[in-house]
Write a protein that holds these residues in place. Structure first.
Motif, PDB file in Angstrom:
ATOM      1  N   ALA A  70      -8.761  -6.480  59.474  1.00  0.00           N
ATOM      2  CA  ALA A  70      -8.415  -5.437  60.442  1.00  0.00           C
ATOM      3  C   ALA A  70      -9.132  -5.669  61.765  1.00  0.00           C
ATOM      4  CB  ALA A  70      -8.803  -4.066  59.894  1.00  0.00           C
ATOM      5  N   ALA A  88     -10.444  -8.131  68.112  1.00  0.00           N
ATOM      6  CA  ALA A  88      -9.313  -8.589  67.297  1.00  0.00           C
ATOM      7  C   ALA A  88      -9.617  -9.873  66.536  1.00  0.00           C
ATOM      8  CB  ALA A  88      -8.081  -8.774  68.174  1.00  0.00           C
ATOM      9  N   ALA A  91      -9.429  -9.911  62.772  1.00  0.00           N
ATOM     10  CA  ALA A  91      -8.088  -9.830  62.168  1.00  0.00           C
ATOM     11  C   ALA A  91      -7.274 -11.053  62.592  1.00  0.00           C
ATOM     12  CB  ALA A  91      -7.395  -8.545  62.592  1.00  0.00           C
ATOM     13  N   GLU A  93      -4.833 -12.664  61.433  1.00  0.00           N
ATOM     14  CA  GLU A  93      -3.378 -12.619  61.249  1.00  0.00           C
ATOM     15  C   GLU A  93      -2.700 -11.633  62.193  1.00  0.00           C
ATOM     16  OE1 GLU A  93      -1.823 -14.707  59.037  1.00  0.00           O
ATOM     17  OE2 GLU A  93      -3.830 -15.549  58.767  1.00  0.00           O
ATOM     18  N   HIS A  94      -3.494 -10.835  62.898  1.00  0.00           N
ATOM     19  CA  HIS A  94      -2.965  -9.781  63.764  1.00  0.00           C
ATOM     20  C   HIS A  94      -2.770 -10.308  65.187  1.00  0.00           C
ATOM     21  CE1 HIS A  94      -2.231  -5.753  65.241  1.00  0.00           C
ATOM     22  NE2 HIS A  94      -3.122  -5.957  66.191  1.00  0.00           N
ATOM     23  N   THR A  95      -1.650  -9.985  65.791  1.00  0.00           N
ATOM     24  CA  THR A  95      -1.416 -10.347  67.192  1.00  0.00           C
ATOM     25  C   THR A  95      -1.145  -9.078  67.993  1.00  0.00           C
ATOM     26  OG1 THR A  95       0.954 -10.669  66.791  1.00  0.00           O
ATOM     27  CG2 THR A  95      -0.449 -12.619  66.649  1.00  0.00           C
ATOM     28  N   TYR A 151      -2.706  -1.747  67.562  1.00  0.00           N
ATOM     29  CA  TYR A 151      -1.749  -1.836  66.452  1.00  0.00           C
ATOM     30  C   TYR A 151      -0.345  -1.411  66.889  1.00  0.00           C
ATOM     31  CZ  TYR A 151      -5.046  -3.344  62.994  1.00  0.00           C
ATOM     32  OH  TYR A 151      -5.950  -4.104  62.280  1.00  0.00           O
TER      33      TYR A 151
END
Length: 166
Positions: A70, A88, A91, A93-95, A151
């Motif tokens: 996260a 960020a 995380a 895998e988060h874009t 998010y």
């Protein structure tokens, strides 16, 4: 214990035998106790934003966010002011969409213009730090709005920072 303050309410102590190395940190001064932070909801509401004042609290929260995959979010007391932090990198895998980043950046610019935060605050694109926020309540409010925006929900940020539109 004052360094960890309200953060302790969101932590559980366990004996060293039950240590989960991937999501905990040994705080030596705790005489063999380990703090594990409970996973935070995504996005995290203001009341659950962790107080990351002090290196130990920051490390525990970052490690928990990394373990959860996260975006890290927290508030840190600095004298009588507060810092809002988000990262960020916890995380991978988060874009963050470019349009979202543009709204976040516009909100940070508006906060600087209104002198609510310092001009040397960091507006991303990966790490965010809003310096000199007056009061814990406002810092938590901004942190929750920033986390939601990262998010994809920029509505809360637009509501929290007047002059910013989604």
């Amino acid at each position: 214990m004052g360094v960890i303050s309200t953060f302790l309410r969101r932590c559980v102590t366990l004996s060293c035998e039950a240590e989960n190395a991937a999501r905990s940190i040994d705080l030596g001064a705790w005489s063999g106790k380990v703090l594990i932070m409970q996973p935070l909801p995504i996005p995290c509401p203001a009341g659950l934003i962790p107080d990351v004042t002090g290196l130990e609290a920051l490390e525990v929260a970052c490690r928990a966010a990394r373990g959860q995959g996260a975006v890290f979010v927290g508030v840190e007391r600095e004298g009588c002011r507060w810092i809002v932090k988000a990262d960020a990198l916890t995380a991978p895998e988060h874009t963050v969409d470019t349009a979202v980043y543009d709204v976040v950046r516009a909100a940070v610019v508006e906060l600087v213009r209104s002198r609510e935060i310092r001009a040397d605050s960091c507006a991303g694109p990966v790490y965010f730090a809003l310096y000199d926020v007056r009061g814990e309540h406002r810092a938590r409010e901004l942190a929750a709005a920033l986390h939601a925006a990262l998010y994809g929900d920029v509505g809360l940020l637009s509501d929290t920072v007047p002059g910013t539109s989604a």
